[in-house]
Design an enzyme around this catalytic site. Structure first.
Site, short mmCIF file in Angstrom:
data_model
loop_
_atom_site.label_atom_id
_atom_site.label_comp_id
_atom_site.label_asym_id
_atom_site.label_seq_id
_atom_site.Cartn_x
_atom_site.Cartn_y
_atom_site.Cartn_z
N TYR A 1 0.84 -1.21 0.00
CA TYR A 1 0.00 0.00 0.00
C TYR A 1 0.87 1.25 0.00
O TYR A 1 1.51 1.58 1.01
CB TYR A 1 -0.97 0.00 1.19
N HIS B 1 -0.34 -12.07 0.36
CA HIS B 1 -1.12 -11.02 -0.31
C HIS B 1 -1.47 -11.39 -1.76
O HIS B 1 -0.58 -11.60 -2.57
CB HIS B 1 -0.28 -9.73 -0.29
N1 LIG Z 1 -5.96 -8.25 -1.44
C1 LIG Z 1 -6.11 -7.72 -0.25
O1 LIG Z 1 -5.52 -8.18 0.71
C2 LIG Z 1 -6.98 -6.52 -0.07
C3 LIG Z 1 -7.61 -5.96 -1.18
C4 LIG Z 1 -8.42 -4.84 -0.98
C5 LIG Z 1 -8.55 -4.30 0.29
N2 LIG Z 1 -7.88 -4.84 1.35
C6 LIG Z 1 -7.99 -4.25 2.71
O2 LIG Z 1 -9.30 -3.75 2.89
C7 LIG Z 1 -9.25 -2.35 3.13
C8 LIG Z 1 -10.47 -1.69 2.54
O3 LIG Z 1 -10.39 -1.65 1.14
P1 LIG Z 1 -10.22 -0.30 0.33
O4 LIG Z 1 -9.70 0.75 1.23
O5 LIG Z 1 -9.41 -0.60 -0.86
O6 LIG Z 1 -11.69 -0.03 -0.20
P2 LIG Z 1 -13.07 0.40 0.48
O7 LIG Z 1 -13.02 0.23 1.95
O8 LIG Z 1 -14.13 -0.32 -0.26
O9 LIG Z 1 -13.16 1.95 0.06
C9 LIG Z 1 -12.24 2.88 0.55
C10 LIG Z 1 -12.58 4.22 -0.04
O10 LIG Z 1 -13.88 4.59 0.41
C11 LIG Z 1 -13.82 5.88 1.01
N3 LIG Z 1 -14.78 5.95 2.12
C12 LIG Z 1 -14.75 5.29 3.31
N4 LIG Z 1 -15.80 5.63 4.05
C13 LIG Z 1 -16.51 6.55 3.34
C14 LIG Z 1 -17.69 7.29 3.58
N5 LIG Z 1 -18.37 7.16 4.71
N6 LIG Z 1 -18.11 8.14 2.62
C15 LIG Z 1 -17.45 8.28 1.46
N7 LIG Z 1 -16.32 7.59 1.15
C16 LIG Z 1 -15.85 6.74 2.10
C17 LIG Z 1 -12.40 6.05 1.49
O11 LIG Z 1 -12.13 7.44 1.53
P3 LIG Z 1 -11.08 8.14 2.49
O12 LIG Z 1 -9.79 7.36 2.39
O13 LIG Z 1 -10.98 9.51 1.88
O14 LIG Z 1 -11.61 8.16 3.89
C18 LIG Z 1 -11.63 5.33 0.38
O15 LIG Z 1 -11.47 6.19 -0.72
C19 LIG Z 1 -7.92 -1.89 2.55
O16 LIG Z 1 -7.52 -0.66 3.13
C20 LIG Z 1 -7.05 -3.05 2.90
O17 LIG Z 1 -6.67 -2.96 4.27
C21 LIG Z 1 -7.13 -5.96 1.19
#
Ligand SMILES: NC(=O)c1ccc[n+]([C@@H]2O[C@H](COP(=O)([O-])OP(=O)(O)OC[C@H]3O[C@@H](n4cnc5c(N)ncnc54)[C@H](OP(=O)(O)O)[C@@H]3O)[C@@H](O)[C@H]2O)c1
Length: 308
Positions: free
Chosen positions: A48, A112
Site C-alpha cells: 500500500y 497477499h
Molecule cells: N488483497 C487484499 O488483501 C486486499 C484488497 C483490498 C482491500 N484490502 C484491505 O481492505 C481495506 C479496505 O479496502 P479499500 O480501502 O481498498 O476499499 P473500500 O473500503 O471499499 O473503500 C475505501 C474508499 O472509500 C472511502 N470511504 C470510506 N468511508 C466513506 C464514507 N463514509 N463516505 C465516502 N467515502 C468513504 C475512502 O475514503 P477516504 O480514504 O478519503 O476516507 C476510500 O477512498 C484496505 O484498506 C485493505 O486494508 C485488502
C-alpha cells in the site's frame, strides 16, 4: 487472535495514498479516532503506497499500548506486478514491516493476493515459513488474501490457514463471498470482508481511475448514488449498513474499511447500528441488479488492472 475482534476494522490502503494523498496528521487523527471508538483491528500491507501506509501507520501508533489493537499485515506483494512468495522474501518482508510499524509482534501475517503469485512458492515456501513463525511466537496467525474466491477456499482448507481476507466480494453490488465465508467459518477459519465499498465504487464520488470494474458496473453504481441523493440518503452509508449488519449471518468476522478521514470513520461507525431504511435499500438494489455479482473476473474493465 485472543481478543474479541471489532466488527469494523480499519483498512490501511488509504493511508498509503492509494485514493488521494493523506498527510501524516490526518493518518494520526483517523487511527486515534478509530482506537478511541473501539476499533481494535488494523489491516495494512507493504504494497500500500509501496511501504508508505506501513510507515504512516507506524508513526500513528507510536506510544499506543500494543495490546490496544490487533495488527494484520502481509507478505508477498511488493509492487503492481511484483509477487515473491519465497522464504527469504517472506522473512525479509516481516522484518521490514516490523521496523516500519514499530512493533515486534504481528497478530496476522497474510500472503497477499495469492492468485497472482507462484502457487508452488506459496504452498512450499511462504505458508510453511508463516507456520514456523507462528510456532516460534513471532506472529499470531497465518492468513491468505485475494479476489479469487475458489482459490482462496481451496488453499485455505488444504493448508489449514487461520484467516482469509477477500475483497470487493461482499458488497451491495457483489455478494459472492457470502456462501464461501459460511463454509470457511464452518472450518473454523476467520473470514474478513475487505473493501465493502468496492474500492470506492459505492461512494457518492465514485471509484478511482484505476478501479478494475467494467464501465457498466461503474454506471450502475453512479445511478445508485444519484437515486440515493434524490432520497436524501448516501450510497456509502447504505452500502456499509448492508455489509456490517449482515456480516454475522454471512460468516464474516470483521469488515475491513479503508478510511483516511475521521468524519468517514464516524459515519461508518453509525452504519453499524442505524437500522436500514428498506425503501432506500430497495432503490439501490434495483439500480445495481443488472450488474449484481459481475466482478472483473466475470466482466473485466479498465484493462483488468489489479486493485488494492
Ligand atoms: N488483497 C487484499 O488483501 C486486499 C484488497 C483490498 C482491500 N484490502 C484491505 O481492505 C481495506 C479496505 O479496502 P479499500 O480501502 O481498498 O476499499 P473500500 O473500503 O471499499 O473503500 C475505501 C474508499 O472509500 C472511502 N470511504 C470510506 N468511508 C466513506 C464514507 N463514509 N463516505 C465516502 N467515502 C468513504 C475512502 O475514503 P477516504 O480514504 O478519503 O476516507 C476510500 O477512498 C484496505 O484498506 C485493505 O486494508 C485488502
Amino acid at each position: 487472535m485472543s481478543r474479541k475482534i471489532s466488527p469494523l476494522a480499519l483498512g490501511g490502503a488509504s493511508l498509503g495514498g492509494v485514493y488521494h494523498p493523506v498527510p501524516q496528521a490526518q493518518a494520526d487523527a483517523v487511527v486515534a479516532a478509530a482506537l478511541d471508538a473501539g476499533v481494535n483491528l488494523i489491516d495494512v500491507a507493504p504494497y500500500y503506497g509501496l511501504t508508505k501506509a506501513e510507515t504512516a501507520l507506524g508513526v500513528a501508533l507510536r506510544g499506543v499500548p500494543r495490546d490496544a489493537y490487533g495488527l494484520m499485515t502481509k507478505i508477498g506483494r511488493y509492487g503492481d506486478k511484483a509477487w515473491d512468495f519465497s522464504r527469504e522474501a517472506t522473512l525479509r518482508s516481516l522484518d521490514d514491516s516490523r521496523a516500519r510499524l514499530g512493533v515486534e509482534f504481528i497478530d496476522v501475517l497474510q500472503c497477499h493476493d495469492i492468485e497472482h503469485g507462484d502457487r508452488r512458492q506459496l504452498v512450499d515456501e511462504a505458508l510453511p515459513t508463516l507456520r514456523a513463525l507462528k510456532a516460534q511466537g513471532a506472529i499470531g496467525q497465518v492468513g491468505i488474501t485475494g479476489y479469487d474466491l475458489a482459490l482462496l477456499e481451496e488453499i485455505a482448507v488444504a493448508e489449514q490457514v487461520d484467516t482469509v481476507m477477500a475483497y470487493c466480494t461482499y458488497t451491495l453490488q457483489d455478494q459472492r463471498l457470502g456462501e464461501v465465508a459460511q463454509r470457511l467459518a464452518a472450518h473454523g477459519i476467520t473470514v474478513f470482508n475487505a473493501s465493502p465499498l468496492g474500492m470506492g465504487l459505492l461512494t457518492a464520488g465514485g471509484p478511482p481511475d484505476w478501479h478494475p470494474g467494467h464501465e457498466s458496473v461503474h454506471a450502475a453504481a453512479a445511478e445508485a448514488a444519484r437515486r440515493c441523493t434524490e432520497l436524501g440518503a448516501d450510497l456509502s452509508f447504505v452500502a456499509l449498513q448492508f455489509a456490517l449488519q449482515t456480516a454475522d449471518e454471512a460468516g464474516i468476522a470483521s469488515t475491513v474499511i479503508g478510511m483516511s478521514k475521521p468524519e468517514n470513520l464516524r459515519q461508518n461507525l453509525k452504519a453499524l447500528t442505524t437500522p436500514i431504511d428498506p425503501a432506500v435499500l430497495a432503490v439501490v438494489q434495483a439500480a445495481l441488479a443488472p450488474v449484481r455479482d459481475l466482478g472483473w473476473d466475470v466482466l473485466p474493465g479498465n484493462g483488468g488492472k489489479a486493485g488494492a
